[in-house]
Design an enzyme around this catalytic site. Sequence first.
Site, mmCIF file in Angstrom:
data_model
loop_
_atom_site.group_PDB
_atom_site.id
_atom_site.type_symbol
_atom_site.label_atom_id
_atom_site.label_comp_id
_atom_site.label_asym_id
_atom_site.label_seq_id
_atom_site.Cartn_x
_atom_site.Cartn_y
_atom_site.Cartn_z
ATOM 1 N N CYS A 181 0.807 -1.229 0.000
ATOM 2 C CA CYS A 181 0.000 0.000 0.000
ATOM 3 C C CYS A 181 0.835 1.273 0.000
ATOM 4 O O CYS A 181 0.283 2.379 -0.011
ATOM 5 C CB CYS A 181 -0.953 -0.018 1.186
ATOM 6 S SG CYS A 181 -1.994 -1.489 1.199
ATOM 7 N N HIS A 325 -2.177 8.423 6.009
ATOM 8 C CA HIS A 325 -2.436 7.106 5.426
ATOM 9 C C HIS A 325 -3.704 6.499 6.025
ATOM 10 O O HIS A 325 -4.442 5.795 5.334
ATOM 11 C CB HIS A 325 -1.248 6.177 5.675
ATOM 12 C CG HIS A 325 -1.431 4.791 5.174
ATOM 13 N ND1 HIS A 325 -1.443 4.486 3.831
ATOM 14 C CD2 HIS A 325 -1.625 3.608 5.829
ATOM 15 C CE1 HIS A 325 -1.626 3.182 3.671
ATOM 16 N NE2 HIS A 325 -1.746 2.626 4.869
ATOM 17 N N GLU A 336 -0.011 5.755 13.436
ATOM 18 C CA GLU A 336 0.303 6.947 12.644
ATOM 19 C C GLU A 336 0.056 8.211 13.444
ATOM 20 O O GLU A 336 0.846 9.161 13.399
ATOM 21 C CB GLU A 336 -0.519 6.966 11.361
ATOM 22 C CG GLU A 336 -0.168 8.144 10.458
ATOM 23 C CD GLU A 336 -0.907 8.145 9.138
ATOM 24 O OE1 GLU A 336 -0.537 8.944 8.247
ATOM 25 O OE2 GLU A 336 -1.869 7.355 9.002
ATOM 26 N N LYS A 355 -9.291 8.571 2.720
ATOM 27 C CA LYS A 355 -9.824 7.204 2.620
ATOM 28 C C LYS A 355 -11.242 7.121 3.174
ATOM 29 O O LYS A 355 -11.963 6.171 2.896
ATOM 30 C CB LYS A 355 -8.917 6.231 3.343
ATOM 31 C CG LYS A 355 -7.586 5.950 2.634
ATOM 32 C CD LYS A 355 -6.811 4.863 3.359
ATOM 33 C CE LYS A 355 -5.507 4.529 2.638
ATOM 34 N NZ LYS A 355 -4.490 5.581 2.791
ATOM 35 N N HIS A 360 -9.696 2.256 0.661
ATOM 36 C CA HIS A 360 -8.259 2.020 0.539
ATOM 37 C C HIS A 360 -7.938 1.410 -0.823
ATOM 38 O O HIS A 360 -8.306 0.269 -1.111
ATOM 39 C CB HIS A 360 -7.805 1.094 1.661
ATOM 40 C CG HIS A 360 -6.321 0.961 1.779
ATOM 41 N ND1 HIS A 360 -5.423 1.689 1.009
ATOM 42 C CD2 HIS A 360 -5.559 0.177 2.597
ATOM 43 C CE1 HIS A 360 -4.196 1.355 1.337
ATOM 44 N NE2 HIS A 360 -4.245 0.439 2.296
ATOM 45 N N PHE A 428 2.007 -3.314 4.024
ATOM 46 C CA PHE A 428 2.373 -4.612 4.596
ATOM 47 C C PHE A 428 3.850 -4.870 4.344
ATOM 48 O O PHE A 428 4.418 -4.464 3.318
ATOM 49 C CB PHE A 428 1.554 -5.731 3.945
ATOM 50 C CG PHE A 428 0.140 -5.858 4.470
ATOM 51 C CD1 PHE A 428 -0.370 -4.982 5.410
ATOM 52 C CD2 PHE A 428 -0.679 -6.873 4.012
ATOM 53 C CE1 PHE A 428 -1.669 -5.101 5.892
ATOM 54 C CE2 PHE A 428 -1.982 -7.012 4.479
ATOM 55 C CZ PHE A 428 -2.478 -6.126 5.423
#
Length: 453
Positions: A181, A325, A336, A355, A360, A428
């Site tokens: 991502c 994010h 975050e 988002k 996402h 990831f």
Amino acid sequence: MTRVVVTGIGIISPLGVGLRHNWKRLIGGESGIISTSELPYYVKDGWDKIPSKVIGKVPSGSINEGKWDVNDHLVKSDTRRLAEFSQYALACTQEAFKDSGLLVEEGTEVKVDDKRRIGVAVGSGIGSFHDIYNNTTAFNESGYKKVQPLFIPKLLNNMAAGNISIKYDLKGPLHSVSTACATGLQSIGDAYNFIKMDYSDVMVCGGTESSIHPLALAGFARARSVVTGFNDDPKSASRPFDKDRDGFVLSEGCGIVILESLEHALKRGLSQDKIYGEVLGYGISGDAHHITAPREDGEGAYNAMVQALSRAQVDPAKVGYINAHATSTVIGDRAENNAIAKIFNHETTLVSSTKSSIGHLLGAAGAVEAIFTLNTLKTAQVPPTLNLEFPGGNSADDPSQFKFDYVAKKAKLGVNDLNYAMCNSFGFGGVNSSILFGKYKKESDTRATLGQH
């Protein structure tokens, strides 16, 4: 010293096709998230058996309505030859080139003196999920002769970049990132470095993804990554930073930007008011912690953001907006936020997660969000975080750390003191990337306003 600016944008998301359409809906507080029950063959394809029942799908229809019809963008031979993630990338590249003024009329001829000085850095997190599934199923059921001849070339993650290079005869760096991502934002950061290191004058860069498939959603559901708590209210499902967040919404789309050295852009006569912004600093780091979960203190995100600020030589206190994010997962948003709180002033820095409107987009997320960040600087309009009722508030959260203005529910308009904005993307495997963008300033007043970066 080479300055790198953004001169063209192309975008496809669950909000629609094209920057104008996307931005109008985003700032208007609209959502592109729908129920899987709206999909054809809902029961036949097994969508009904998956506990998560919301997705962000690119809307189908006429381009005049800001919707997606492949025939509005590609000839029939290309629609058969190319996977959908590559189709999205080619359509966005066409839009971005036209926007930049680099395209000769409606064709595929790019106005550069040397095609070896223009390159491509476009990636995908997954590639063509549909082709993998369809050919695997066909092989299992009917054997070798049912495997498509173009199976491998269609599914490879680098084929979006390759097809862009071939279509426009671009002979500079050809690069494809696949860092889950973080892909889209890292593609932009790498393209920025190619120009800074004099590999090229112009780069087409970004990320693209088309993984709306029942097996993909099932996989993320089994990993307990996607939202399950708002199946009856899709538009409320993506709720970054909110106490009721419980997973991300699987979405698709594409973001492409044209990066140029400022010298090249001005030399070809580009009007300075056409520049969206300047890339000032790029940071990237690894968590070295876990394949899917970040460290709770957000150390990796912190390191990436500090790198971007340090390379840009910009004081964190001057950063007015962060496009987070924040995917709407419990631990990810907390990590975050903890990292942001260590660096930025909560009294002067706005934070939002787009988002909440689009879900996402996996490998395309960072590129689309970079576009939103740049347009925030360009328009002085800050997009909202939808569905944010109570920041933090989860039993494991420290509410005192959720102290920023997250632009809850409604956009902020006329924020004219925005000179710097940051975009974050994490993936990831523990990858973290951050880019600091600046409002474009003319050469004559750069030292006074931006510092020497």
